[in-house]
Each structure stands twice: as structure tokens, then as C-alpha cells.
Design a protein around this motif. Structure first.
Motif, mmCIF file in Angstrom:
data_model
loop_
_atom_site.group_PDB
_atom_site.id
_atom_site.type_symbol
_atom_site.label_atom_id
_atom_site.label_comp_id
_atom_site.label_asym_id
_atom_site.label_seq_id
_atom_site.Cartn_x
_atom_site.Cartn_y
_atom_site.Cartn_z
ATOM 1 N N LYS A 92 1.855 -3.226 7.974
ATOM 2 C CA LYS A 92 1.729 -4.355 7.053
ATOM 3 C C LYS A 92 0.409 -4.228 6.305
ATOM 4 N N HIS A 93 0.487 -3.999 5.015
ATOM 5 C CA HIS A 93 -0.732 -3.804 4.244
ATOM 6 C C HIS A 93 -0.441 -3.928 2.751
ATOM 7 N N ASN A 94 -1.491 -4.095 2.003
ATOM 8 C CA ASN A 94 -1.441 -4.029 0.546
ATOM 9 C C ASN A 94 -2.491 -2.989 0.165
ATOM 10 N N CYS A 95 -2.267 -1.759 0.590
ATOM 11 C CA CYS A 95 -3.287 -0.724 0.545
ATOM 12 C C CYS A 95 -2.640 0.604 0.168
ATOM 13 N N ASN A 96 -3.464 1.532 -0.304
ATOM 14 C CA ASN A 96 -3.001 2.899 -0.513
ATOM 15 C C ASN A 96 -4.080 3.852 -0.016
ATOM 16 N N HIS A 97 -3.843 5.134 -0.123
ATOM 17 C CA HIS A 97 -4.746 6.117 0.471
ATOM 18 C C HIS A 97 -6.082 6.249 -0.253
ATOM 19 N N THR A 98 -6.254 5.587 -1.380
ATOM 20 C CA THR A 98 -7.578 5.588 -2.015
ATOM 21 C C THR A 98 -8.542 4.676 -1.262
ATOM 22 N N LYS A 99 -8.001 3.891 -0.308
ATOM 23 C CA LYS A 99 -8.820 2.965 0.485
ATOM 24 C C LYS A 99 -8.843 3.344 1.963
ATOM 25 N N ASP A 100 -8.630 4.621 2.285
ATOM 26 C CA ASP A 100 -8.641 5.050 3.684
ATOM 27 C C ASP A 100 -10.034 4.877 4.290
ATOM 28 N N ALA A 101 -10.070 4.381 5.521
ATOM 29 C CA ALA A 101 -11.323 4.136 6.241
ATOM 30 C C ALA A 101 -11.829 5.416 6.895
#
Length: 152
Positions: A130-139
Motif C-alpha cells: 500500500k503506497h503512493n510511491c515509485n522507485h524514484t523515492k526508494d529509501a
């Protein structure tokens, strides 16, 4: 309740494959019950860094490796990852795909560790997948790479 003494060697894939010693008398009660907790062998890894203790955070879930979104990612979260990997203390908690963009699933976002958890899976989050994220925001995480001595 089993009335046999189980003598596992440690290489069995299932408990019923362990040798047993028969018991002639049933002197067990529920006061003698034992339990166990199983975990995945490796739940988290760091990818793309200069050592095994630095890189993009990836977690194993349902047999697939995926990334962690950097939303709310902080030093408490990094501390848990460093501890889980036996990599000492956190030096930095990074976002914005600092160690490169991952691929596959973004498994978790809004990770909310207190810093005392033993594994990242024990921390609160928005939920798996569950997220509103993509791989440009990987931790990502950088750890000291060694355990620091405690005490005097």
C-alpha cells in the motif's frame, strides 16, 4: 499433545521428519508445552552501496524482494535496518533513490519504527504493497558497519 521426545538434528525440513524416542508413560501436562517462533532467514538487504552495510533498503515479502518508500523515512528506521543486518549504528537515512532506483514492488511506505524493533517487519507502516510511491523515492541507509562497544 505428543507423548514422544523429539530429537531433531537441525537439518530436517519438517518437524515430523525428526527422530523420536517413544515414551512408555505419559507424564506430560500442558505445563510442559513448548513453542517456537519462525522467521525468514533474511528479511532485509542493502543494495547498490559501497559495502554490505550501505545501500538501498530492500525487503523480502511473499518470496519477492521489493523496496521501501522514503515517506517518513528517518534515523529510527535506519537504526532498525542496521541492527537487523548486524551493521552497527546508523550514519544516515537517505531517500530519493540515493543508491539508485530499485525494481519490482514498492513493498512498504510510511515506515514508523521507534528504533527499538529487532526487524523492519516489526515496525508500523501503511501496510504491505500500500503506497503512493515509485522507485524514484526508494529509501537507503548507511550504517557504521560494525557494532560499537557498550559500557565502560
Amino acid at each position: 499433545m505428543w507423548t514422544q521426545e523429539i530429537q531433531c538434528r537441525g537439518n530436517e525440513s519438517q518437524i515430523h521428519l525428526c527422530p523420536t524416542l517413544p515414551s512408555n508413560e505419559n507424564n506430560c501436562s500442558h505445563d510442559n508445552c513448548v513453542g517456537l517462533v519462525c522467521t525468514d532467514r533474511v528479511n532485509v538487504r542493502l543494495v547498490g552501496g559501497h559495502s554490505r552495510c550501505a545501500g538501498r533498503v530492500e525487503v523480502l515479502h511473499r518470496g519477492q524482494w521489493g523496496t521501501v518508500c522514503d515517506d517518513l523515512w528517518d534515523m529510527a528506521d535506519a537504526a532498525v535496518v542496521c541492527r537487523e543486518l548486524d551493521c552497527g549504528e546508523p550514519v544516515d537515512a537517505l531517500g530519493a533513490a540515493h543508491f539508485g532506483s530499485g525494481s519490482g514492488q514498492v513493498w512498504i511506505s510510511y515506515v514508523m519504527c521507534t528504533g527499538s524493533e529487532f526487524t523492519l517487519k516489526n515496525c508500523g507502516s501503511e501496510g504491505w504493497g500500500k503506497h503512493n510511491c515509485n522507485h524514484t523515492k526508494d529509501a537507503g541507509v548507511i550504517c557504521t558497519g560494525k557494532l560499537l562497544p557498550t559500557g565502560p
